[in-house]
Write a protein that holds these residues in place. Structure first.
Motif, mmCIF file in Angstrom:
data_model
loop_
_atom_site.group_PDB
_atom_site.id
_atom_site.type_symbol
_atom_site.label_atom_id
_atom_site.label_comp_id
_atom_site.label_asym_id
_atom_site.label_seq_id
_atom_site.Cartn_x
_atom_site.Cartn_y
_atom_site.Cartn_z
ATOM 1 N N GLY A 159 0.830 -1.189 0.000
ATOM 2 C CA GLY A 159 0.000 0.000 0.000
ATOM 3 C C GLY A 159 0.869 1.245 0.000
ATOM 4 O O GLY A 159 1.778 1.377 -0.827
ATOM 5 N N ASP A 160 0.608 2.144 0.945
ATOM 6 C CA ASP A 160 1.403 3.364 1.009
ATOM 7 C C ASP A 160 2.549 3.260 2.013
ATOM 8 O O ASP A 160 3.177 4.264 2.351
ATOM 9 N N GLY A 181 -0.550 14.086 -0.037
ATOM 10 C CA GLY A 181 -0.244 14.939 -1.184
ATOM 11 C C GLY A 181 0.843 14.404 -2.086
ATOM 12 O O GLY A 181 1.145 15.013 -3.123
ATOM 13 N N LYS A 182 1.466 13.273 -1.709
ATOM 14 C CA LYS A 182 2.507 12.668 -2.537
ATOM 15 C C LYS A 182 2.080 11.254 -2.924
ATOM 16 O O LYS A 182 1.714 10.458 -2.050
ATOM 17 N N ALA A 183 2.142 10.949 -4.206
ATOM 18 C CA ALA A 183 1.653 9.665 -4.691
ATOM 19 C C ALA A 183 2.802 8.770 -5.130
ATOM 20 O O ALA A 183 3.694 9.224 -5.861
ATOM 21 N N PRO A 184 2.799 7.500 -4.694
ATOM 22 C CA PRO A 184 3.809 6.555 -5.171
ATOM 23 C C PRO A 184 3.814 6.490 -6.694
ATOM 24 O O PRO A 184 2.755 6.483 -7.334
ATOM 25 N N GLY A 185 5.008 6.484 -7.243
ATOM 26 C CA GLY A 185 5.140 6.398 -8.688
ATOM 27 C C GLY A 185 5.233 7.742 -9.380
ATOM 28 O O GLY A 185 5.611 7.807 -10.563
ATOM 29 N N ILE A 211 15.004 0.920 5.786
ATOM 30 C CA ILE A 211 14.102 2.043 6.041
ATOM 31 C C ILE A 211 12.685 1.656 5.652
ATOM 32 O O ILE A 211 12.463 1.036 4.620
ATOM 33 N N TYR A 212 11.726 2.036 6.474
ATOM 34 C CA TYR A 212 10.323 1.919 6.056
ATOM 35 C C TYR A 212 9.633 3.253 6.349
ATOM 36 O O TYR A 212 9.978 3.969 7.293
ATOM 37 N N PHE A 213 8.659 3.595 5.514
ATOM 38 C CA PHE A 213 7.958 4.871 5.679
ATOM 39 C C PHE A 213 6.550 4.778 5.097
ATOM 40 O O PHE A 213 6.264 3.927 4.255
ATOM 41 N N PRO A 232 0.832 9.182 8.032
ATOM 42 C CA PRO A 232 1.450 9.709 6.804
ATOM 43 C C PRO A 232 2.616 10.637 7.120
ATOM 44 O O PRO A 232 2.526 11.480 8.021
ATOM 45 N N GLY A 233 3.726 10.438 6.409
ATOM 46 C CA GLY A 233 4.893 11.284 6.610
ATOM 47 C C GLY A 233 5.794 10.857 7.746
ATOM 48 O O GLY A 233 6.644 11.626 8.181
ATOM 49 N N GLN A 234 5.641 9.601 8.230
ATOM 50 C CA GLN A 234 6.499 9.091 9.289
ATOM 51 C C GLN A 234 7.315 7.905 8.795
ATOM 52 O O GLN A 234 6.951 7.251 7.813
#
Length: 287
Positions: A60-61, A136-140, A129-131, A118-120
């Motif tokens: 997912g995100d 407002g920011k979309a993968p891809g 690293i995982y986040f 979101p944003g952590q």
């Protein structure tokens, strides 16, 4: 200033002016009567490492790197950001309740991936690293940047009676503009400090500095986009400060003056610590 305008302005400047990927240290100052001048003429100092094409595990995100990045061990100190999605700093988040429950002094436990907002971000035991993608920011569609290994700043000022102007500082692990020592007569003009791991601008010790017509935004310090500390004396005039993870200004030091500045999209505008004397006038605050 709108983000799109900033991106377009930087893109335009990049075609015409110097882009530097190593820190700049300035050691040649002048005198009180004749200060030295370093004019970057639109220079961009970008220390970021683009890791967008890394082999990410995607759920997912929430994205996780498959293994650690070289020379980028886990960052236990949540003071600064260790990852950026485009201009946005990602906040390192620890599970303080789990650390306390462990009963082990100094135990570091990062927030679990499924608990991230979101944003952590956090780190696995092997340094991966995982986040969770910020709002407002979309993968891809958005790029992912690491700051450089170590604690480099973009611009280090190591002299007195120096004017620095027309430089953009990006993606430092430490500060965009870093000033240490007994520095007098430092002047920053038309500089931009964007998306640095710690502060955008930070004066220390007994520095005396004046900043004019500058922009400080999207920096990852938990203190502020600007953090002036110890026994320094600073002024900020006609500056724009916004979207920093901490306050707009974090002020300790001796005395500070903030005038004709625009501060917006900050959880806190100006934080004053200790016995610092802070004068404010003709500033504008927006949500």
């Amino acid at each position: 200033m709108h983000r799109l305008f900033i991106c377009l302005a930087l893109a335009f400047t990049a075609h015409a002016q110097e882009i530097r990927h190593t820190p700049l240290t300035l050691k040649d100052g002048g005198t009180p009567e004749k200060p030295a001048v370093f004019d970057g003429k639109g220079m961009i100092i970008d220390l970021g490492i683009d890791v967008t094409s890394h082999d990410w595990e995607k759920q997912g995100d929430v994205w996780t790197s498959r293994g650690p990045f070289e020379k980028h061990p886990p960052v236990e100190d949540v003071q600064r950001a260790a990852l950026f999605i485009e201009e946005v700093p990602i906040r390192i988040t620890r599970d303080r309740a789990a650390e306390q429950k462990s009963g082990e002094k100094g135990k570091v436990i990062f927030a679990a991936p499924d608990s991230l907002k979101p944003g952590q971000m956090g780190f696995k035991a092997d340094g991966s690293i995982y986040f969770r993608w910020p709002e407002g920011k979309a993968p891809g569609t958005a790029k992912i940047f690491l700051p450089p290994a170590g604690l480099a700043s973009c611009v280090n000022i190591a002299c007195s009676y120096l004017t620095v102007k027309n430089i953009t500082a990006l993606h430092a692990a430490n500060d965009g503009f870093n000033i240490h020592g007994n520095r007098l007569g430092i002047r920053l003009e038309n500089v931009k400090a964007f998306s640095n791991g710690d502060e955008g601008i930070s004066a220390h010790e007994t520095t005396q500095m004046d900043v004019f017509d500058s922009e400080i935004a999207w920096n990852g310090s938990n203190a502020g986009g600007v953090a002036d500390v110890n026994d320094c004396t600073t002024t900020y005039t006609n500056c724009e400060v916004h979207h920093n993870l901490g306050a707009g200004f974090f002020l300790e030091g001796k005395s500070h003056r903030i005038t004709h500045c625009l501060i917006h999209h900050q959880s806190q505008d100006i934080v004053v610590r200790g016995d610092a004397q802070v004068e404010q006038s003709d500033n504008e605050w927006r949500k």
